[in-house]
Write a protein that holds these residues in place. Structure first.
Motif, mmCIF file in Angstrom:
data_model
loop_
_atom_site.group_PDB
_atom_site.id
_atom_site.type_symbol
_atom_site.label_atom_id
_atom_site.label_comp_id
_atom_site.label_asym_id
_atom_site.label_seq_id
_atom_site.Cartn_x
_atom_site.Cartn_y
_atom_site.Cartn_z
ATOM 1 N N GLY A 144 0.796 -1.216 0.000
ATOM 2 C CA GLY A 144 0.000 0.000 0.000
ATOM 3 C C GLY A 144 0.830 1.269 0.000
ATOM 4 O O GLY A 144 0.315 2.355 -0.285
ATOM 5 N N LEU A 145 2.122 1.150 0.320
ATOM 6 C CA LEU A 145 3.003 2.321 0.379
ATOM 7 C C LEU A 145 4.018 2.344 -0.760
ATOM 8 O O LEU A 145 4.836 3.276 -0.833
ATOM 9 C CB LEU A 145 3.752 2.338 1.713
ATOM 10 N N ALA A 146 3.995 1.327 -1.657
ATOM 11 C CA ALA A 146 4.952 1.309 -2.759
ATOM 12 C C ALA A 146 4.774 2.544 -3.634
ATOM 13 O O ALA A 146 3.647 2.904 -3.978
ATOM 14 C CB ALA A 146 4.786 0.038 -3.593
ATOM 15 N N ALA A 147 5.874 3.189 -3.964
ATOM 16 C CA ALA A 147 5.863 4.387 -4.818
ATOM 17 C C ALA A 147 5.021 5.506 -4.211
ATOM 18 O O ALA A 147 4.338 6.242 -4.917
ATOM 19 C CB ALA A 147 5.376 4.051 -6.226
ATOM 20 N N VAL A 148 5.105 5.646 -2.892
ATOM 21 C CA VAL A 148 4.478 6.772 -2.195
ATOM 22 C C VAL A 148 5.595 7.611 -1.588
ATOM 23 O O VAL A 148 6.423 7.094 -0.832
ATOM 24 C CB VAL A 148 3.519 6.290 -1.091
ATOM 25 N N PRO A 149 5.685 8.907 -1.907
ATOM 26 C CA PRO A 149 6.793 9.724 -1.398
ATOM 27 C C PRO A 149 6.747 9.851 0.122
ATOM 28 O O PRO A 149 5.681 10.004 0.720
ATOM 29 C CB PRO A 149 6.568 11.089 -2.056
ATOM 30 N N LEU A 150 7.921 9.765 0.734
ATOM 31 C CA LEU A 150 8.075 10.037 2.158
ATOM 32 C C LEU A 150 8.884 11.325 2.271
ATOM 33 O O LEU A 150 10.076 11.353 1.969
ATOM 34 C CB LEU A 150 8.782 8.875 2.858
ATOM 35 N N ALA A 151 8.211 12.396 2.698
ATOM 36 C CA ALA A 151 8.841 13.712 2.743
ATOM 37 C C ALA A 151 9.852 13.785 3.878
ATOM 38 O O ALA A 151 9.690 13.141 4.925
ATOM 39 C CB ALA A 151 7.780 14.791 2.905
ATOM 40 N N ALA A 152 10.904 14.567 3.666
ATOM 41 C CA ALA A 152 11.987 14.659 4.641
ATOM 42 C C ALA A 152 11.805 15.818 5.616
ATOM 43 O O ALA A 152 12.734 16.143 6.354
ATOM 44 C CB ALA A 152 13.316 14.806 3.915
ATOM 45 N N ASP A 153 10.624 16.432 5.632
ATOM 46 C CA ASP A 153 10.443 17.614 6.475
ATOM 47 C C ASP A 153 9.502 17.378 7.638
ATOM 48 O O ASP A 153 9.105 18.324 8.324
ATOM 49 C CB ASP A 153 9.926 18.792 5.633
ATOM 50 N N ARG A 154 9.139 16.115 7.871
ATOM 51 C CA ARG A 154 8.221 15.864 8.974
ATOM 52 C C ARG A 154 8.371 14.436 9.500
ATOM 53 O O ARG A 154 8.769 13.523 8.779
ATOM 54 C CB ARG A 154 6.770 16.103 8.538
ATOM 55 N N GLY A 155 8.038 14.267 10.773
ATOM 56 C CA GLY A 155 7.980 12.941 11.376
ATOM 57 C C GLY A 155 9.301 12.177 11.328
ATOM 58 O O GLY A 155 10.387 12.753 11.234
ATOM 59 N N THR A 156 9.181 10.867 11.387
ATOM 60 C CA THR A 156 10.361 10.005 11.403
ATOM 61 C C THR A 156 11.146 10.086 10.103
ATOM 62 O O THR A 156 12.370 9.910 10.089
ATOM 63 C CB THR A 156 9.934 8.548 11.656
ATOM 64 N N ALA A 157 10.466 10.372 8.996
ATOM 65 C CA ALA A 157 11.168 10.501 7.716
ATOM 66 C C ALA A 157 12.203 11.610 7.752
ATOM 67 O O ALA A 157 13.225 11.544 7.060
ATOM 68 C CB ALA A 157 10.168 10.747 6.591
ATOM 69 N N ALA A 158 11.963 12.643 8.581
ATOM 70 C CA ALA A 158 12.922 13.739 8.685
ATOM 71 C C ALA A 158 14.212 13.287 9.361
ATOM 72 O O ALA A 158 15.265 13.913 9.168
ATOM 73 C CB ALA A 158 12.299 14.898 9.465
ATOM 74 N N LEU A 159 14.160 12.224 10.157
ATOM 75 C CA LEU A 159 15.363 11.639 10.738
ATOM 76 C C LEU A 159 15.991 10.631 9.795
ATOM 77 O O LEU A 159 17.221 10.495 9.731
ATOM 78 C CB LEU A 159 15.018 10.942 12.060
ATOM 79 N N THR A 160 15.144 9.931 9.048
ATOM 80 C CA THR A 160 15.613 8.844 8.193
ATOM 81 C C THR A 160 16.382 9.345 6.988
ATOM 82 O O THR A 160 17.439 8.820 6.628
ATOM 83 C CB THR A 160 14.419 7.994 7.720
ATOM 84 N N SER A 161 15.868 10.375 6.341
ATOM 85 C CA SER A 161 16.464 10.863 5.104
ATOM 86 C C SER A 161 17.926 11.282 5.258
ATOM 87 O O SER A 161 18.780 10.862 4.461
ATOM 88 C CB SER A 161 15.629 12.019 4.535
#
Length: 322
Positions: A144-161
């Motif tokens: 369900g999340l394949a090819a869905v952008p994860l933005a780097a400016d919020r939440g855990t994605a901001a740490l991951t990127s």
């Protein structure tokens, strides 16, 4: 990180085929599509970060890579991949969705299903490939999340990127022990970011302690693939656990320890056979280097996994640069 190709070091008339071979055979199997009349420029690096493969692509030439049903049928590819846009913009398509990634954004996709990754202008990107079992979320959740952008400016994605970016740029600088620990951190953050995006932040089918152990085991196997004594008892003893417990850890990945070791050995052999710098090394020597000394047995295993005998696979990969 070892440089697989730098186009400035390849004669202009061979650049297109050399780049295509690296993309399609070393990083694939993938299909590359580009205008052959447009000169290719760029470089590709690849390396290992524990059990995670890491590739970095820098190119100014528009082109696309495709994972087709025919290529999927060629062999086992039970992998997920995460692609990070370091600079420039790229487009990822899978399952009818399209992610247009800006610098710092990343997305996950399933390497066992068709997809397309395209660059319309200059881009630098990093790709992380890892076995499905390292991402402790259900396959339905990932689908369900394949090819869905994860933005780097919020939440855990901001740490991951930022961590993904630094790993891709500095891979060769980490000692093995640090790489193993950082790999655990990286996979925890990827899992949390994807789960958060899916609204399933509490989804953790495998306890984090067990997953950390599994990551260390994967890293140990990678480091000892060439040793004939690499076996389930040896792996269990090195980590001070029982063989039975080791089997249980791998059951969560729908595989066995022996099958995992075999698959990793075959993949290392496949990479070496596709490398033109190793074309003079006998096939049997390549197999023995990675812990498969029986040439006939290796040939059978390789053909089952990749659809071609190893010698024929090598010829197909290297004929364009000979």
């Amino acid at each position: 990180m070892p440089v697989l190709i730098r186009t400035s070091e390849v004669p202009p008339e061979h650049r297109y085929e050399a780049w295509r071979r690296i993309v399609c055979d070393t990083l694939g199997p993938l299909d590359m599509r580009s205008d052959p009349d447009v000169p290719l420029s760029g470089e590709i690096e690849a390396g290992q970060f524990g059990p995670v493969s890491v590739g970095r692509v820098l190119t100014a030439t528009p082109h696309s890579v495709h994972r087709t049903p025919g290529l999927i049928r060629r062999g086992d590819a039970e992998l997920y991949r995460v692609v990070l846009a370091i600079s420039g913009r790229l487009r990822l398509e899978q399952d009818g969705r399209e992610a247009r990634l800006a610098p710092g954004e990343f997305a996950i996709y399933d390497f066992s299903r068709p997809y397309q990754l395209a660059y319309d202008s200059a881009v630098q990107l990093a790709v992380f490939g890892f076995p499905r079992g390292l991402l402790t979320l259900s396959r339905d959740c990932i689908s369900g999340l394949a090819a869905v952008p994860l933005a780097a400016d919020r939440g855990t994605a901001a740490l991951t990127s930022p961590l993904l970016r630094r790993v891709a740029l500095d891979l060769g600088s980490y000692p093995p022990a640090s790489a193993s620990r950082l790999c655990t951190v990286m996979m925890d953050l990827v899992t949390a970011a994807v789960a958060e995006r899916a609204g399933q932040a509490g989804a953790q089918p495998i306890e984090s302690r067990e997953r950390s152990l599994l990551l260390r085991i994967h890293a140990f196997i990678e480091e000892h693939l060439g040793e004939l004594g690499l076996s389930p008892p040896a792996v269990a003893a090195a980590h001070h656990i029982s063989v039975r417990y080791l089997y249980r850890l791998f059951e969560a990945q729908d595989t066995t320890v022996a099958a995992w070791i075999r698959q990793r050995r075959l993949e290392r052999c496949r990479r070496d056979l596709a490398d033109p710098a190793l074309v003079t090394v006998p096939v049997a020597a390549v197999a023995a280097r990675w812990g498969v000394p029986d040439a006939a047995h290796f040939s059978r295993l390789f053909r089952q996994a990749y659809g071609l005998p190893p010698a024929e696979y090598r010829r197909a990969c290297t004929r364009t640069v000979n």
